[in-house]
Design a protein around this motif. Structure first.
Motif, PDB file in Angstrom:
ATOM      1  N   LYS A   1      41.711  40.156  43.031  1.00 17.19           N
ATOM      2  CA  LYS A   1      40.570  40.688  43.766  1.00 17.19           C
ATOM      3  C   LYS A   1      40.179  39.675  44.833  1.00 17.19           C
ATOM      4  O   LYS A   1      40.045  38.485  44.543  1.00 17.19           O
TER       5      LYS A   1
ATOM      6  N   ASP B   1      43.613  43.173  46.354  1.00 18.35           N
ATOM      7  CA  ASP B   1      42.560  44.179  46.483  1.00 18.35           C
ATOM      8  C   ASP B   1      41.316  43.499  47.028  1.00 18.35           C
ATOM      9  O   ASP B   1      40.685  42.707  46.340  1.00 18.35           O
TER      10      ASP B   1
ATOM     11  N   ASN C   1      38.597  45.025  47.973  1.00 17.70           N
ATOM     12  CA  ASN C   1      37.368  45.730  47.568  1.00 17.70           C
ATOM     13  C   ASN C   1      36.330  45.781  48.694  1.00 17.70           C
ATOM     14  O   ASN C   1      35.153  45.516  48.472  1.00 17.70           O
TER      15      ASN C   1
ATOM     16  N   ASP D   1      41.389  52.732  48.820  1.00 18.36           N
ATOM     17  CA  ASP D   1      40.858  52.966  47.467  1.00 18.36           C
ATOM     18  C   ASP D   1      39.452  53.559  47.573  1.00 18.36           C
ATOM     19  O   ASP D   1      39.276  54.765  47.473  1.00 18.36           O
ATOM     20  N   GLU D   2      38.451  52.704  47.839  1.00 16.09           N
ATOM     21  CA  GLU D   2      37.081  53.214  47.913  1.00 16.09           C
ATOM     22  C   GLU D   2      36.922  54.290  48.997  1.00 16.09           C
ATOM     23  O   GLU D   2      36.052  55.151  48.906  1.00 16.09           O
TER      24      GLU D   2
ATOM     25  N   GLU E   1      44.799  46.301  49.457  1.00 13.59           N
ATOM     26  CA  GLU E   1      44.028  47.488  49.127  1.00 13.59           C
ATOM     27  C   GLU E   1      42.615  47.322  49.685  1.00 13.59           C
ATOM     28  O   GLU E   1      42.006  46.270  49.525  1.00 13.59           O
TER      29      GLU E   1
ATOM     30  N   LYS F   1      43.047  57.626  41.446  1.00 10.34           N
ATOM     31  CA  LYS F   1      42.512  57.318  40.113  1.00 10.34           C
ATOM     32  C   LYS F   1      41.925  58.602  39.533  1.00 10.34           C
ATOM     33  O   LYS F   1      41.234  59.344  40.249  1.00 10.34           O
TER      34      LYS F   1
ATOM     35  N   LYS G   1      47.740  41.330  40.207  1.00 11.64           N
ATOM     36  CA  LYS G   1      46.805  41.797  41.229  1.00 11.64           C
ATOM     37  C   LYS G   1      45.624  40.856  41.263  1.00 11.64           C
ATOM     38  O   LYS G   1      45.128  40.444  40.218  1.00 11.64           O
TER      39      LYS G   1
ATOM     40  N   ASN H   1      45.269  55.051  46.847  1.00  7.09           N
ATOM     41  CA  ASN H   1      45.174  54.709  45.434  1.00  7.09           C
ATOM     42  C   ASN H   1      44.495  55.865  44.712  1.00  7.09           C
ATOM     43  O   ASN H   1      43.304  56.112  44.899  1.00  7.09           O
TER      44      ASN H   1
HETATM   45 MG    MG Z   1      40.692  48.861  44.362  1.00  6.21          MG
END
Ligand code: MG
Length: 377
Positions: free
Chosen positions: A193, A217, A219, A269-270, A244, A291, A191, A289
């Motif tokens: 970023k 990802d 972000n 995700d976020e 992501e 978590k 993965k 995603n």
């Molecule tokens: Mg993420």
């Protein structure tokens, strides 16, 4: 000895001051408590040291604050953990304040997980990692009482776990980049970023050394939907699996626009924290995603996975930088998911539990009751 007496003895005070304190110290303190038939909560801060600095789209860091939690009941101990990356808004003080405000001694049955979650919600809003730490410890405890790991209690097949990705960050030094890629050799997926200034260089540098699939990802780092779409096409040609959180979590219309056109699945995700967010994500994202530190733990994470699958969405299981405690708790859900990103324990230098293992790249759930962890001496 109840929780307040435990604090009064100064043991917890010493644990706040000292760093790091062996978990066995807390273990023996908790074990000293007489079997009470009531839930007995104790906790201590524990800072996680990262093996490599994390370069994210909007920050860099070398440590993550955490809090280790235990719930004792009739001589058994359930382990839990809160991990608080700064962008989620919790910290050691907020988690300890939340845990200090709880009176779990009012509960005499640890299987009342639903009631205890209601109580946590009534105590204070948000505080998701703090709530997750209690939830994980409760699941560990109840699994131990039943003598079964949670994947079995949920009826899941441990053979169906996916490979996990392993996160690698860009380094402008080609030799250092080669060394980092070498470190990913046991993994079948890596993965990266993105959303930094060298997105393409990262993938190109990786592709010089490996052809394993790449998870991307961003972000929230991409600002322009047309450029994001161009990037998705470029990445799809280079054996990338999905993207992501490409854009800001509030840019839902642009994300939906991108999702309609992207050759790669777009994963939230976020954008997404808890169960009600899953429905909001449908339409704008192909998957979510999950978590534990966002979902308030295993109880709601399981519900999120069930709902997302019912909505035809892909499910990814992620983690923060965490010890093997929270990562092993998450791994119990791994047979339900399409993608796993459970490398949080591998990214830290000071793990204090033995638990989930990655075997030939695959998430391998420990065959032990509860969440399957054993504290390291
Ligand atoms: Mg993420």
């Amino acid at each position: 000895m109840n929780r307040r007496n435990f604090i009064k003895t100064g043991v917890l005070g010493a644990m706040f001051a000292a760093s790091p304190v062996s978990i066995s110290a807390l273990d023996s303190a908790t074990r000293a408590a007489a079997p009470s038939g009531r839930l007995n909560l104790s906790f201590r801060p524990y800072e996680l040291r990262l093996r490599h600095a994390f370069n994210l789209a909007r920050s860099q860091r070398t440590t993550t604050p955490g809090v280790q939690v235990q719930i004792e009941y009739d001589g058994l101990i359930g382990y839990g953990e809160a991990s608080m990356p700064p962008y989620l808004g919790e910290n050691v003080e907020s988690v300890c304040n939340f845990l200090n405000s709880l009176d779990l001694g009012q509960f005499t049955d640890p299987f009342r997980i639903e009631d205890i979650h209601e109580y946590l919600e009534q105590t204070a809003p948000d505080n998701r990692a703090a709530k997750a730490s209690v939830d994980i410890a409760l699941h560990d405890l109840t699994g131990k009482i039943m003598g079964q790991p949670w994947y079995k209690i949920w009826g899941l097949n441990p053979e169906k776990t996916p490979n996990t990705s392993f996160t690698i960050s860009y380094d402008a030094d080609p030799e250092e980049m080669r060394r980092k890629v070498e470190e990913t050799t046991p993994f079948k997926v890596v993965k990266v970023k993105m959303g930094l200034n060298h997105d393409r260089e990262t993938v190109e540098a990786l592709r010089r050394h490996t052809d394993v699939p790449i998870c991307v990802d961003a972000n929230q780092g991409w600002n322009n939907k047309e450029e994001a779409l161009e990037m998705c096409h470029w990445l799809a040609e280079r054996n990338c699996l999905f993207v992501e959180q490409p854009m800001d979590k509030t840019a839902i219309d642009d994300t939906a626009w991108l999702r309609e056109r992207s050759p790669l699945p777009i994963i939230a995700d976020e954008f997404l924290q808890r169960l009600p967010d899953v429905r909001r994500a449908a339409g704008a994202y192909d998957g979510i995603n999950i978590k534990l530190m966002k979902s308030t733990g295993m109880h709601e994470a399981y519900q999120m996975a069930v709902l997302a699958r019912a909505l035809g969405m892909k499910v990814m299981l992620g983690c923060m930088t965490e010890t093997s405690c929270a990562v092993s708790a998450a791994s119990q859900l791994a047979p339900m998911v399409d993608y796993a990103d459970l490398d949080g324990n591998l990214l830290i230098a000071n793990d204090i539990f033995d638990g989930m293992k990655i075997v030939e790249g695959k998430v391998t759930i420990p065959d032990r009751p509860g969440i399957g962890v054993v504290p390291l001496a």
